[in-house]
Write an enzyme that holds these catalytic residues in place. Sequence first.
Site, PDB file in Angstrom:
ATOM      1  N   LYS A  58       0.827  -1.214   0.000  1.00  0.00           N
ATOM      2  CA  LYS A  58       0.000   0.000   0.000  1.00  0.00           C
ATOM      3  C   LYS A  58       0.858   1.259   0.000  1.00  0.00           C
ATOM      4  CE  LYS A  58      -2.380  -2.676  -0.497  1.00  0.00           C
ATOM      5  NZ  LYS A  58      -2.371  -4.153  -0.400  1.00  0.00           N
ATOM      6  N   GLY A 122       9.960 -21.997  15.544  1.00  0.00           N
ATOM      7  CA  GLY A 122       9.260 -22.851  16.505  1.00  0.00           C
ATOM      8  C   GLY A 122       8.718 -24.111  15.854  1.00  0.00           C
ATOM      9  N   VAL A 191      -4.845 -10.724  -7.006  1.00  0.00           N
ATOM     10  CA  VAL A 191      -4.786  -9.490  -6.214  1.00  0.00           C
ATOM     11  C   VAL A 191      -3.362  -8.928  -6.205  1.00  0.00           C
ATOM     12  CG1 VAL A 191      -5.141  -8.522  -3.926  1.00  0.00           C
ATOM     13  CG2 VAL A 191      -6.671 -10.310  -4.749  1.00  0.00           C
ATOM     14  N   ILE A 192      -2.381  -9.777  -5.880  1.00  0.00           N
ATOM     15  CA  ILE A 192      -1.001  -9.282  -5.734  1.00  0.00           C
ATOM     16  C   ILE A 192      -0.436  -8.853  -7.087  1.00  0.00           C
ATOM     17  CG2 ILE A 192       1.357  -9.949  -5.072  1.00  0.00           C
ATOM     18  CD1 ILE A 192       0.042 -11.685  -2.847  1.00  0.00           C
ATOM     19  N   VAL A 245       2.307 -20.578 -18.761  1.00  0.00           N
ATOM     20  CA  VAL A 245       3.747 -20.344 -18.943  1.00  0.00           C
ATOM     21  C   VAL A 245       4.433 -21.703 -18.972  1.00  0.00           C
ATOM     22  CG1 VAL A 245       5.822 -19.351 -17.897  1.00  0.00           C
ATOM     23  CG2 VAL A 245       3.660 -18.086 -17.848  1.00  0.00           C
ATOM     24  N   VAL A 276       1.631 -16.141  -8.302  1.00  0.00           N
ATOM     25  CA  VAL A 276       0.599 -17.141  -8.613  1.00  0.00           C
ATOM     26  C   VAL A 276      -0.068 -17.701  -7.363  1.00  0.00           C
ATOM     27  CG1 VAL A 276       1.588 -17.789 -10.843  1.00  0.00           C
ATOM     28  CG2 VAL A 276       2.355 -18.966  -8.778  1.00  0.00           C
ATOM     29  N   GLY A 277      -0.019 -16.954  -6.287  1.00  0.00           N
ATOM     30  CA  GLY A 277      -0.704 -17.380  -5.073  1.00  0.00           C
ATOM     31  C   GLY A 277       0.274 -17.725  -3.961  1.00  0.00           C
ATOM     32  N   ASP A 318      -3.533 -17.354   7.611  1.00  0.00           N
ATOM     33  CA  ASP A 318      -3.331 -17.908   6.268  1.00  0.00           C
ATOM     34  C   ASP A 318      -3.129 -19.418   6.268  1.00  0.00           C
ATOM     35  OD1 ASP A 318      -3.452 -15.371   5.241  1.00  0.00           O
ATOM     36  OD2 ASP A 318      -1.475 -15.409   4.285  1.00  0.00           O
ATOM     37  N   HIS A 450     -23.599  15.113   2.452  1.00  0.00           N
ATOM     38  CA  HIS A 450     -23.464  15.532   1.059  1.00  0.00           C
ATOM     39  C   HIS A 450     -22.419  16.636   0.968  1.00  0.00           C
ATOM     40  CE1 HIS A 450     -24.502  16.637  -3.037  1.00  0.00           C
ATOM     41  NE2 HIS A 450     -24.508  17.907  -2.633  1.00  0.00           N
TER      42      HIS A 450
HETATM   43  P1  FAD Z   1       1.922 -14.028   8.256  1.00  0.00           P
HETATM   44  O1  FAD Z   1       1.633 -12.584   8.164  1.00  0.00           O
HETATM   45  O2  FAD Z   1       2.479 -14.718   7.073  1.00  0.00           O
HETATM   46  O3  FAD Z   1       2.923 -14.194   9.494  1.00  0.00           O
HETATM   47  C1  FAD Z   1       3.452 -15.416   9.863  1.00  0.00           C
HETATM   48  C2  FAD Z   1       4.709 -15.182  10.674  1.00  0.00           C
HETATM   49  O4  FAD Z   1       5.125 -16.412  11.252  1.00  0.00           O
HETATM   50  C3  FAD Z   1       5.888 -14.697   9.849  1.00  0.00           C
HETATM   51  O5  FAD Z   1       6.584 -13.700  10.549  1.00  0.00           O
HETATM   52  C4  FAD Z   1       6.759 -15.954   9.704  1.00  0.00           C
HETATM   53  O6  FAD Z   1       8.139 -15.630   9.518  1.00  0.00           O
HETATM   54  C5  FAD Z   1       6.521 -16.617  11.043  1.00  0.00           C
HETATM   55  N1  FAD Z   1       6.718 -18.069  11.063  1.00  0.00           N
HETATM   56  C6  FAD Z   1       6.285 -18.988  10.171  1.00  0.00           C
HETATM   57  N2  FAD Z   1       6.582 -20.237  10.598  1.00  0.00           N
HETATM   58  C7  FAD Z   1       7.227 -20.090  11.780  1.00  0.00           C
HETATM   59  C8  FAD Z   1       7.794 -20.995  12.708  1.00  0.00           C
HETATM   60  N3  FAD Z   1       7.705 -22.309  12.529  1.00  0.00           N
HETATM   61  N4  FAD Z   1       8.412 -20.503  13.812  1.00  0.00           N
HETATM   62  C9  FAD Z   1       8.467 -19.162  14.024  1.00  0.00           C
HETATM   63  N5  FAD Z   1       7.941 -18.260  13.181  1.00  0.00           N
HETATM   64  C10 FAD Z   1       7.327 -18.718  12.085  1.00  0.00           C
HETATM   65  N6  FAD Z   1      -4.075  -9.000   3.130  1.00  0.00           N
HETATM   66  C11 FAD Z   1      -5.003  -8.055   3.374  1.00  0.00           C
HETATM   67  O7  FAD Z   1      -5.917  -8.288   4.153  1.00  0.00           O
HETATM   68  N7  FAD Z   1      -4.934  -6.822   2.774  1.00  0.00           N
HETATM   69  C12 FAD Z   1      -3.945  -6.510   1.903  1.00  0.00           C
HETATM   70  O8  FAD Z   1      -3.912  -5.398   1.385  1.00  0.00           O
HETATM   71  C13 FAD Z   1      -2.957  -7.485   1.626  1.00  0.00           C
HETATM   72  N8  FAD Z   1      -1.952  -7.207   0.780  1.00  0.00           N
HETATM   73  C14 FAD Z   1      -0.976  -8.142   0.577  1.00  0.00           C
HETATM   74  C15 FAD Z   1       0.076  -7.827  -0.284  1.00  0.00           C
HETATM   75  C16 FAD Z   1       1.088  -8.737  -0.505  1.00  0.00           C
HETATM   76  C17 FAD Z   1       2.230  -8.378  -1.430  1.00  0.00           C
HETATM   77  C18 FAD Z   1       1.067  -9.993   0.175  1.00  0.00           C
HETATM   78  C19 FAD Z   1       2.181 -10.990  -0.023  1.00  0.00           C
HETATM   79  C20 FAD Z   1       0.023 -10.317   1.024  1.00  0.00           C
HETATM   80  C21 FAD Z   1      -1.006  -9.395   1.231  1.00  0.00           C
HETATM   81  N9  FAD Z   1      -2.086  -9.675   2.071  1.00  0.00           N
HETATM   82  C22 FAD Z   1      -3.052  -8.738   2.283  1.00  0.00           C
HETATM   83  C23 FAD Z   1      -2.214 -10.974   2.758  1.00  0.00           C
HETATM   84  C24 FAD Z   1      -1.742 -10.853   4.201  1.00  0.00           C
HETATM   85  O9  FAD Z   1      -0.408 -10.396   4.225  1.00  0.00           O
HETATM   86  C25 FAD Z   1      -1.864 -12.192   4.894  1.00  0.00           C
HETATM   87  O10 FAD Z   1      -3.211 -12.645   4.797  1.00  0.00           O
HETATM   88  C26 FAD Z   1      -1.497 -12.090   6.356  1.00  0.00           C
HETATM   89  O11 FAD Z   1      -0.192 -11.596   6.523  1.00  0.00           O
HETATM   90  C27 FAD Z   1      -1.600 -13.451   7.032  1.00  0.00           C
HETATM   91  O12 FAD Z   1      -1.334 -13.304   8.376  1.00  0.00           O
HETATM   92  P2  FAD Z   1      -0.792 -14.507   9.259  1.00  0.00           P
HETATM   93  O13 FAD Z   1      -0.654 -13.944  10.642  1.00  0.00           O
HETATM   94  O14 FAD Z   1      -1.620 -15.706   9.069  1.00  0.00           O
HETATM   95  O15 FAD Z   1       0.658 -14.872   8.691  1.00  0.00           O
HETATM   96  P1  AMP Z   2      -4.028 -14.583  -5.906  1.00  0.00           P
HETATM   97  O1  AMP Z   2      -4.406 -15.932  -5.361  1.00  0.00           O
HETATM   98  O2  AMP Z   2      -5.092 -13.541  -5.825  1.00  0.00           O
HETATM   99  O3  AMP Z   2      -2.685 -14.111  -5.411  1.00  0.00           O
HETATM  100  O4  AMP Z   2      -3.847 -14.820  -7.471  1.00  0.00           O
HETATM  101  C1  AMP Z   2      -2.963 -15.707  -8.074  1.00  0.00           C
HETATM  102  C2  AMP Z   2      -3.329 -15.720  -9.551  1.00  0.00           C
HETATM  103  O5  AMP Z   2      -2.360 -16.446 -10.257  1.00  0.00           O
HETATM  104  C3  AMP Z   2      -4.684 -16.378  -9.831  1.00  0.00           C
HETATM  105  O6  AMP Z   2      -5.439 -15.528 -10.653  1.00  0.00           O
HETATM  106  C4  AMP Z   2      -4.313 -17.663 -10.548  1.00  0.00           C
HETATM  107  O7  AMP Z   2      -5.275 -18.039 -11.513  1.00  0.00           O
HETATM  108  C5  AMP Z   2      -3.007 -17.263 -11.217  1.00  0.00           C
HETATM  109  N1  AMP Z   2      -2.148 -18.392 -11.517  1.00  0.00           N
HETATM  110  C6  AMP Z   2      -1.904 -19.479 -10.751  1.00  0.00           C
HETATM  111  N2  AMP Z   2      -1.006 -20.317 -11.368  1.00  0.00           N
HETATM  112  C7  AMP Z   2      -0.695 -19.726 -12.547  1.00  0.00           C
HETATM  113  C8  AMP Z   2       0.177 -20.048 -13.636  1.00  0.00           C
HETATM  114  N3  AMP Z   2       0.904 -21.168 -13.631  1.00  0.00           N
HETATM  115  N4  AMP Z   2       0.259 -19.200 -14.691  1.00  0.00           N
HETATM  116  C9  AMP Z   2      -0.476 -18.039 -14.683  1.00  0.00           C
HETATM  117  N5  AMP Z   2      -1.304 -17.684 -13.711  1.00  0.00           N
HETATM  118  C10 AMP Z   2      -1.428 -18.495 -12.643  1.00  0.00           C
END
Ligand code: FAD
Ligand code: AMP
Length: 473
Positions: A58, A122, A191-192, A245, A276-277, A318, A450
Amino acid sequence: MSNDYDVIVIGAGPAGYVAAIRCAQLGLQTAVVDDFVFKDGEPALGGTCLNVGCIPSKALLDSSEQYHKVTEHLAAHGITARGVELDVEQMIARKDKVVKELTAGVRQLFKVNKIEWIHGHGRLVGARDIEVTSADGEPERYRAGSVVLAPGSRSIELSAAPLDGDRIINSDAALDMTAVPPRLGIIGAGVIGLEMGSVWSRIGSEVVLLEAQDELLGPVDRQLVRTAQKAFKEQGLDIRLGCRVTGTEVGQAVSIRYEDKKGAHQLVVDTLIVAVGRRPNTDDLCSGEVDLLLDERGFINVDEHCRTNLPDVYAVGDVVRGPMLAHKGQEEGVMVAERIAGKAGHVNYETIPWVIYTDPEIAWVGRTEAQLKAAGVPYNVGTFPFAATGRARAMDHSTGLVKLLAHAETDRLLGAHIVGPQASELIAEAVVTMEFAGSAEDLARTIHAHPTLSEAVREAALAVSKRALHKAN
Ligand code: FAD
Ligand code: AMP
């Protein structure tokens, strides 16, 4: 100091750190194990979201939008800006400063809530036993009354486009590019991919996105996608759908081979982002003796209260089913903390808002028309274009619409879909209405200031019963 805690959380992303704060608020002695190290070598709290996800993306979207406004939009306001230059290194430095301030803020919250931060990796090694391996490699054991697993996720890699950290990169590295690549390729128009593509295209890259699916943003309302897709095209984002690809070669540039319905193609770019996710971080989370149940994709199996198959072990964020969104993880963190403390924590999965921070922004909550049709639910639709609101016109930001779906018999709000300016903020009104089981009529009878963008939400609510005031019904 004892190594026993009421609760140990693994992972300090939004799901884990919020779980820890809520546990501490409820009087539980809490520790958080996290292994994240920021690019400067410093351990940092906040996980993906704060360090390499929501916040840095952001920050860059905002910088690139400022630049784009100055270079493309000021003239219409009678403002002439000459000699405008972009210092990409400063843009990245600002982003890093924002990130650092926020992660330091989480550290401060840990201090005031007396939450122990144990830096290291951990692993669950027994029913409630955690082994932490720190940077010096010495494992230490901890015991908890309850365990919350919140290890988050990481980018999926693609064998046809292996990362080399320079020309082929993932989203983490894409947030740290210090020069604008003239030609940028992105695999994945999710999204990303769309957010990254927007950043770099606004500041000069020619961007091509290769998406495997035949439709852009499959789960999103089609009317919203059509509106956004048109705008993306006008912005120069070249989104190619139905592309597989098949291989890449790296030299002075990246040559990408891909196939679509028309045959085999080649694309040459300077930098390629693989977006790609994401997949769950469960590879090294448990020792062999611990029988934590995962699904076939590696997500931890949980029930509606985020309980795993192991007693007193919960999993949030996640790493479990549901959308990979920070606020979903946070809410699960709160729920789990409350349940550990013997309270009635609960997440309403029906009202999780989604946002894509492109221009126009796309935001939605609840059901789409396609879902309602498939479920045989009778519904009424109310739409209202931003172009018919004074505020959007005055802001010169009138692309998009608000679309509300209400039950045909009860008028209860079932879904809200917004594409346009500030959609990310406007969606909150629909979320609140749905959380209160409100109706389109409730929204329609609510006075909105408004001129504001929120008037479009009220007008869409009026349009559900064909009585919008500022458009023909
Ligand atoms: P994470 O944020 O992934 O945190 C997990 C933490 O655990 C990390 O610090 C990792 O290093 C640590 N960890 C993992 N395994 C271990 C272990 N075994 N021991 C110790 N530490 C460990 N979401 C939104 O809602 N809005 C957005 O605008 C948005 N934008 C995004 C943009 C990008 C580029 C990306 C990549 C993601 C975005 N997301 C967004 C998704 C969002 O970042 C995730 O949904 C969120 O961070 C998940 O939170 P979490 O706490 O589950 O895990
Ligand atoms: P998101 O889950 O929002 O981060 O989006 C990931 C995007 O990547 C989705 O739209 C998928 O359809 C796309 N995707 C996943 N695998 C592939 C691939 N091999 N080539 C192109 N697009 C892909």
